[in-house]
Enzyme design. Structure first.
Site, PDB file in Angstrom:
ATOM      1  N   LYS A   1       0.861  -1.185   0.000  1.00 51.67           N
ATOM      2  CA  LYS A   1       0.000   0.000   0.000  1.00 51.67           C
ATOM      3  C   LYS A   1       0.896   1.234   0.000  1.00 51.67           C
ATOM      4  CE  LYS A   1      -4.373  -1.437   0.567  1.00 51.67           C
ATOM      5  NZ  LYS A   1      -5.484  -0.995  -0.293  1.00 51.67           N
TER       6      LYS A   1
ATOM      7  N   LYS B   1     -12.896  -6.311  -7.142  1.00 50.46           N
ATOM      8  CA  LYS B   1     -13.302  -6.594  -5.766  1.00 50.46           C
ATOM      9  C   LYS B   1     -14.786  -6.982  -5.792  1.00 50.46           C
ATOM     10  CE  LYS B   1     -10.033  -3.619  -3.301  1.00 50.46           C
ATOM     11  NZ  LYS B   1      -9.171  -3.026  -4.340  1.00 50.46           N
TER      12      LYS B   1
END
EC number: 4.2.1.113
Length: 320
Positions: A133, A235
């Site tokens: 991230k 997702k």
């Protein structure tokens, strides 16, 4: 004879989980268990705060309405993405559409100390792929960390996710600290900038491939082959029904793009289903499912090899 059960649950999270500038203390969601004769199918409905359009409470209302309709013989699906996904998974298990075979490999996720990631990767068999991230700290620091990892592990490929955190200037500051010789080992960087045009410009100027994630859920998004775009990250909890997930995977593959099935921090039950979906729809592509360690417990179905305690259905709050 159709029957159904609905459960509500809440799992404590590790202290350091931050989503869109808000700390996630618990993961809240629902399960639906559908039965038809001897057959049974489960689905998870867990809207992701800050990312899903619907709240947990709205999803609960929609799920209970849909379950009652299904019990009366209805064959439709709810409209809310998280509810549509969970309901379609339960139906796919019930009818045998969702294969049992699963891809339990997961690209390790680095959210903090890069040294931890180096240690985890040292024991990783086969191709070394990890996810980092970026955009949570200074862009310069992110660039230095990515460069350090690529330098330390010569066969490492990184997937990076910026969640649209950067201005074009910040994105350039990041790239400046990544050795040009290493950039080809960045598999892709998800949504580096706030706009798609700025992200496209970043890819052209730096040679770092990008991937679409949030863009897939915007009304004006179309699947196109574009310079510098290598992948799409799907997702399912944020996407909708299994059929919609299949359509997006097929559209990406038709253009030669990599499609990656990715977690929205589901419980172990949802993650094991995502592992099956990945093995089914994106065989050979490592899914992005390394989020179970952010939680303090598993539920119903454990993830293979996890030492976290696993709660049984009797320990959950039953709504129906």
């Amino acid at each position: 004879m159709r029957s159904a059960q609905v459960y509500r649950w809440q799992i404590p999270m590790d202290a350091g989980v931050v989503l869109r500038d808000r700390r996630l203390k618990t993961r809240d969601g629902l399960y639906v268990c559908l039965r038809d004769g001897e057959r049974e199918g489960w689905g998870e409905i867990s809207p992701l705060p800050g990312f899903s359009q619907e709240t947990w409470e709205e999803a609960q209302t929609a799920l209970l309405t849909w379950v009652n309709d299904w019990l009366q013989g209805s064959e439709g699906l709810p409209e809310m993405p998280s509810v549509a996904f969970g309901a379609s998974c339960a139906l796919a298990e019930l009818t045998g559409v969702l294969p049992e075979a699963a891809d339990y490999r997961a690209a390790p996720l680095c959210t903090g100390d890069p040294d931890d990631l180096v240690l985890r990767l040292a024991d990783m068999p086969g191709e070394k792929i990890a996810k980092v991230k970026v955009g949570l700290y200074e862009a310069v620091r992110d660039g230095m960390v990515v460069n350090l990892l690529l330098e330390a592990i010569p066969d490492l490929h990184l997937r990076l996710d910026a969640n649209r955190a950067w201005t074009p200037l910040k994105a350039q500051q990041f790239a400046k600290y990544v050795n040009p010789d290493y950039r080809a080992r960045i598999a892709f960087l998800e949504e580096p900038c706030k706009t798609r045009d700025d992200s496209r410009g970043f890819a052209r100027e730096t040679g770092i491939a990008i991937a679409w994630d949030e863009s897939l859920r915007e009304a004006d998004f179309t699947f196109e082959a574009e310079e510098g775009v290598r992948a799409v990250v799907i997702k399912p909890t944020l996407t909708g029904s299994l059929d919609k997930v299949r359509e997006q995977v097929a559209a990406a593959h038709a253009l030669g793009l990599t499609a990656v099935i990715s977690s929205s921090i589901e419980s172990s039950l949802g993650l094991t289903q995502l592992a099956r979906i990945a093995a089914w729809l994106t065989p050979g592509t490592l899914p992005g499912l390394d989020t179970l360690h952010l939680m303090q417990a598993q539920q119903i179905r454990p993830w293979p090899g996890s030492a976290l305690p696993c709660l049984k259905r009797e320990e959950l709050e039953r709504l129906l």
